[in-house]
Design a protein around this motif. Sequence first.
Motif, PDB file in Angstrom:
ATOM      1  N   ILE A  96       0.673  -1.202  -0.001  1.00 36.98           N
ATOM      2  CA  ILE A  96       0.067  -0.096   0.121  1.00 36.98           C
ATOM      3  C   ILE A  96       0.807   1.238   0.012  1.00 36.98           C
ATOM      4  O   ILE A  96       1.573   1.461   0.762  1.00 36.98           O
ATOM      5  CB  ILE A  96      -0.834   0.046   1.317  1.00 36.98           C
ATOM      6  CG1 ILE A  96      -1.867  -1.280   1.267  1.00 36.98           C
ATOM      7  CG2 ILE A  96      -1.803   1.270   1.363  1.00 36.98           C
ATOM      8  CD1 ILE A  96      -2.695  -1.399   2.252  1.00 36.98           C
ATOM      9  N   VAL A  97       0.682   2.194  -0.790  1.00 35.16           N
ATOM     10  CA  VAL A  97       1.620   3.169  -1.318  1.00 35.16           C
ATOM     11  C   VAL A  97       1.043   4.444  -0.587  1.00 35.16           C
ATOM     12  O   VAL A  97      -0.097   4.722  -1.215  1.00 35.16           O
ATOM     13  CB  VAL A  97       2.089   3.266  -2.629  1.00 35.16           C
ATOM     14  CG1 VAL A  97       3.046   4.590  -2.748  1.00 35.16           C
ATOM     15  CG2 VAL A  97       2.767   2.198  -3.016  1.00 35.16           C
ATOM     16  N   CYS A  98       1.537   5.124   0.109  1.00 33.67           N
ATOM     17  CA  CYS A  98       1.022   6.628   0.487  1.00 33.67           C
ATOM     18  C   CYS A  98       2.042   7.792   0.366  1.00 33.67           C
ATOM     19  O   CYS A  98       3.185   7.349   0.660  1.00 33.67           O
ATOM     20  CB  CYS A  98       0.664   6.679   1.899  1.00 33.67           C
ATOM     21  SG  CYS A  98      -0.942   5.683   2.392  1.00 33.67           S
ATOM     22  N   LEU A  99       1.613   8.770  -0.129  1.00 33.55           N
ATOM     23  CA  LEU A  99       2.404   9.704  -0.421  1.00 33.55           C
ATOM     24  C   LEU A  99       2.520  10.915   0.639  1.00 33.55           C
ATOM     25  O   LEU A  99       1.418  11.583   0.725  1.00 33.55           O
ATOM     26  CB  LEU A  99       2.296  10.349  -2.105  1.00 33.55           C
ATOM     27  CG  LEU A  99       2.198   9.353  -3.061  1.00 33.55           C
ATOM     28  CD1 LEU A  99       2.175   9.952  -4.391  1.00 33.55           C
ATOM     29  CD2 LEU A  99       3.427   8.394  -3.284  1.00 33.55           C
ATOM     30  N   ASN A 110      -1.496   9.792   6.953  1.00 35.68           N
ATOM     31  CA  ASN A 110      -1.261   8.444   6.160  1.00 35.68           C
ATOM     32  C   ASN A 110      -1.082   7.325   7.108  1.00 35.68           C
ATOM     33  O   ASN A 110      -1.456   6.314   6.931  1.00 35.68           O
ATOM     34  CB  ASN A 110      -0.245   8.595   5.105  1.00 35.68           C
ATOM     35  CG  ASN A 110      -0.710   9.363   3.817  1.00 35.68           C
ATOM     36  OD1 ASN A 110      -1.706   9.037   3.503  1.00 35.68           O
ATOM     37  ND2 ASN A 110       0.221   9.990   3.220  1.00 35.68           N
TER      38      ASN A 110
ATOM     39  N   GLU B  85      -3.636   8.399  -6.120  1.00 31.66           N
ATOM     40  CA  GLU B  85      -3.268   8.825  -4.595  1.00 31.66           C
ATOM     41  C   GLU B  85      -3.893   9.950  -4.229  1.00 31.66           C
ATOM     42  O   GLU B  85      -4.760  10.023  -3.158  1.00 31.66           O
ATOM     43  CB  GLU B  85      -2.073   8.781  -4.420  1.00 31.66           C
ATOM     44  CG  GLU B  85      -1.500   7.790  -3.475  1.00 31.66           C
ATOM     45  CD  GLU B  85      -1.638   8.228  -2.204  1.00 31.66           C
ATOM     46  OE1 GLU B  85      -1.426   9.581  -2.059  1.00 31.66           O
ATOM     47  OE2 GLU B  85      -1.555   7.535  -1.201  1.00 31.66           O
ATOM     48  N   ASN B  89      -6.966   9.396  -1.751  1.00 31.16           N
ATOM     49  CA  ASN B  89      -6.882   9.752  -0.142  1.00 31.16           C
ATOM     50  C   ASN B  89      -7.748  10.857   0.293  1.00 31.16           C
ATOM     51  O   ASN B  89      -7.934  10.714   1.540  1.00 31.16           O
ATOM     52  CB  ASN B  89      -5.344  10.362  -0.183  1.00 31.16           C
ATOM     53  CG  ASN B  89      -4.472   9.592   0.699  1.00 31.16           C
ATOM     54  OD1 ASN B  89      -4.398   8.266   0.698  1.00 31.16           O
ATOM     55  ND2 ASN B  89      -3.610  10.143   1.238  1.00 31.16           N
ATOM     56  N   VAL B  95      -4.616   3.068  -1.338  1.00 34.24           N
ATOM     57  CA  VAL B  95      -4.132   2.581  -2.833  1.00 34.24           C
ATOM     58  C   VAL B  95      -2.936   1.384  -2.744  1.00 34.24           C
ATOM     59  O   VAL B  95      -1.894   1.668  -2.212  1.00 34.24           O
ATOM     60  CB  VAL B  95      -3.419   3.949  -3.699  1.00 34.24           C
ATOM     61  CG1 VAL B  95      -2.989   3.116  -4.824  1.00 34.24           C
ATOM     62  CG2 VAL B  95      -4.589   5.018  -3.733  1.00 34.24           C
ATOM     63  N   ILE B  96      -3.390   0.308  -3.355  1.00 34.68           N
ATOM     64  CA  ILE B  96      -2.664  -0.765  -3.258  1.00 34.68           C
ATOM     65  C   ILE B  96      -1.931  -0.786  -4.748  1.00 34.68           C
ATOM     66  O   ILE B  96      -2.848  -1.092  -5.667  1.00 34.68           O
ATOM     67  CB  ILE B  96      -3.306  -2.183  -2.887  1.00 34.68           C
ATOM     68  CG1 ILE B  96      -3.814  -1.963  -1.426  1.00 34.68           C
ATOM     69  CG2 ILE B  96      -2.440  -3.167  -2.882  1.00 34.68           C
ATOM     70  CD1 ILE B  96      -4.480  -3.428  -0.881  1.00 34.68           C
ATOM     71  N   VAL B  97      -0.665  -0.874  -4.967  1.00 37.06           N
ATOM     72  CA  VAL B  97      -0.220  -0.786  -6.085  1.00 37.06           C
ATOM     73  C   VAL B  97       0.492  -2.279  -6.444  1.00 37.06           C
ATOM     74  O   VAL B  97       1.248  -2.648  -5.575  1.00 37.06           O
ATOM     75  CB  VAL B  97       0.952   0.113  -6.034  1.00 37.06           C
ATOM     76  CG1 VAL B  97       1.736   0.194  -7.325  1.00 37.06           C
ATOM     77  CG2 VAL B  97       0.359   1.767  -6.165  1.00 37.06           C
TER      78      VAL B  97
END
Lengths: 339, 339
Positions: A96-99, A110, B85, B89, B95-97
């Motif tokens: 799971i990517v969070c920016l 996040n 994202e 968000n 978000v799962i990439v």
Amino acid sequence: MKPKITLKDIARELEVSISTVSKALKNSEEISRDTKEKVQAFAKLYNYKPNNIAISLKNKRTKNIGVVIPDIVHHFFTTVIRGIEKYANAKGYNVIVCLSEESFDKEVINMEMLANGSIDGFIMSLSSETQQKGDFNHLKEVTDQGIPVVLFDRITNEIDCDKVIIDDELGAYMATKKFIEQGKKNIALITTDDYLSVSKARTQGYLKALKESELGVDQSKILKLPSMEMDETSIKKFMDSQELDAVLCVNEIFAVYSMRLAQQKGLKIPEDISFIGFTDGLLSKYANPSLTVVSQHGEKMGEVSAKMLIDKVESEEEEETYQTKILEPTLVIRDSIFH
Amino acid sequence: MKPKITLKDIARELEVSISTVSKALKNSEEISRDTKEKVQAFAKLYNYKPNNIAISLKNKRTKNIGVVIPDIVHHFFTTVIRGIEKYANAKGYNVIVCLSEESFDKEVINMEMLANGSIDGFIMSLSSETQQKGDFNHLKEVTDQGIPVVLFDRITNEIDCDKVIIDDELGAYMATKKFIEQGKKNIALITTDDYLSVSKARTQGYLKALKESELGVDQSKILKLPSMEMDETSIKKFMDSQELDAVLCVNEIFAVYSMRLAQQKGLKIPEDISFIGFTDGLLSKYANPSLTVVSQHGEKMGEVSAKMLIDKVESEEEEETYQTKILEPTLVIRDSIFH
DNA sequence: TATTAACACGAAACCGTTTTCGTAATACTT
DNA sequence: AAGTATTACGAAAACGGTTTCGTGTTAATA
């Protein structure tokens, strides 16, 4: 529309109990050959797949890992993600990517979103705002709850956890040394303020190499920008005010941009002036001339981080022992310096 | 180590039932002011946060969206992710990439991993292998189960779902037209085989512009590479065998590389030969000369995709009506053509 | 024939929530 | 005083699995 089938559905259809179905699908010794075959055939026919969420709730393990990074458009982070993804996927984990977009608040939000059961652990690189503020309570909270954290690249010593970095000081040292060996006398550094852990280390490497040489340090040859954001005006002003024959830059964008400025002044690269950047991205490879860089091995870094995290997640013991892995940078020689 | 506190813990401590705690925390009318205050104070004190997994199981909604893309190192995909994202968000989604790495099998495996309850919907761009095979059963399975899917950029018409693309044909048409207007006569195209939906559309735009002009089409001026992979040898051979004064490339890497080849031959850009690429990435901006490109507006594309998906996920109705959004490309003029 | 062991399965608890429904206690009618 | 309404809460089911433990039936043993 054929909705997902559950254990209960199979049990009802086959007139057995849910437990029997569950065990049959796991090939349990407890269940007779006949029943197992019946259940398994039925399950295959209707394409039964266990519900991940239910399993997560039961096991208290999600098989998800949270990655919180400042930015995704930069090549370095992008390759790190790829490394993480590769290793994690092979181990059956999702990413799971969070920016954080370099924002402290977003980083906190996040992490809070993910820390309530969504993930088994974090891999992260601190936002510049976080490093600037020096506030790491959100990290402390998470580690206090027993959630494993691996910090990479932009780290802090105030948190006890596993860490992965490259030897940024060494990278800058190697690069500067290279300039010196090639007879360069006026070696500039374009970097950012010291609150960014990587910039600080790189600056130290640059200083170390110069101090070891007879050249010595000239502070006016160091440009410290407020952030990794491109600032064309400052760079132009800096480049115009100096007589330089080599420039070390803390990323590839600064380097490529200052190369262009030099070319516009009619200077020949690498004869009149040489350049080295950090980050081995597309830009370096396809710049004209191609740019010599200190490679940070992002993909490797991602893999190592993922391995460290997953090892910790899956280890039974609650040993509170943390390690810091330091990866070796390498110089990728291209046409912006003598070969 | 202070492990997460649950409703049950609060209930036990305060000597009320779990239901009461749950309702009190939601400020239910059913619960007395006294009890609510007591519960809420206790919850805040111990930093209670509901467990996401349990809520997901109950609601059958995870607030996760799965993004399956071929690659993450390319600037375009990277900006799309950022757009996704950002929107996701803001709506409380994670978000799962997953990366298919252009492989059909990985795409299938990734989707299967996620389709068992981990996500509420998919946003994806097909791997080249998938487009080549023309096998979309994994997509059909998912949509059959009622999981919403949004396809972007690399799409297929064989699946009924929402889609977001840019008008690639128009983009190529605009670029080619620009060359023609500027008096270019020998306009080449460097693209890939037609199985990639985007390449096909771009080729059509190129052909259309030429057919409309008096120049007409010369097949020998079209180079079709097997994939988006860089193939320096083929490009060099192609560039050497032709007398060209303009080149349209299907991505920015091909363009920047062929610019360099032209420069090595001593040609002046844009006077002797002009270049236009696709994808408005770092490379285009910092190339020397900077590269004119057809911008695909990746971030916008990501936002639009995320909005479409989340709208569908959150809509009550089961209308099976799908739309295809076509975004307008724009030409970003830089120094690789006349201004 | 009585006792025990092995086998095959089901009931129920559990993971952490939400939510429906039932009900005891109190307050309000008339 | 009897009946009704309101308040404030708890029990229990449900989400979809896993797992422990109990038990009825049959087979093996003494």
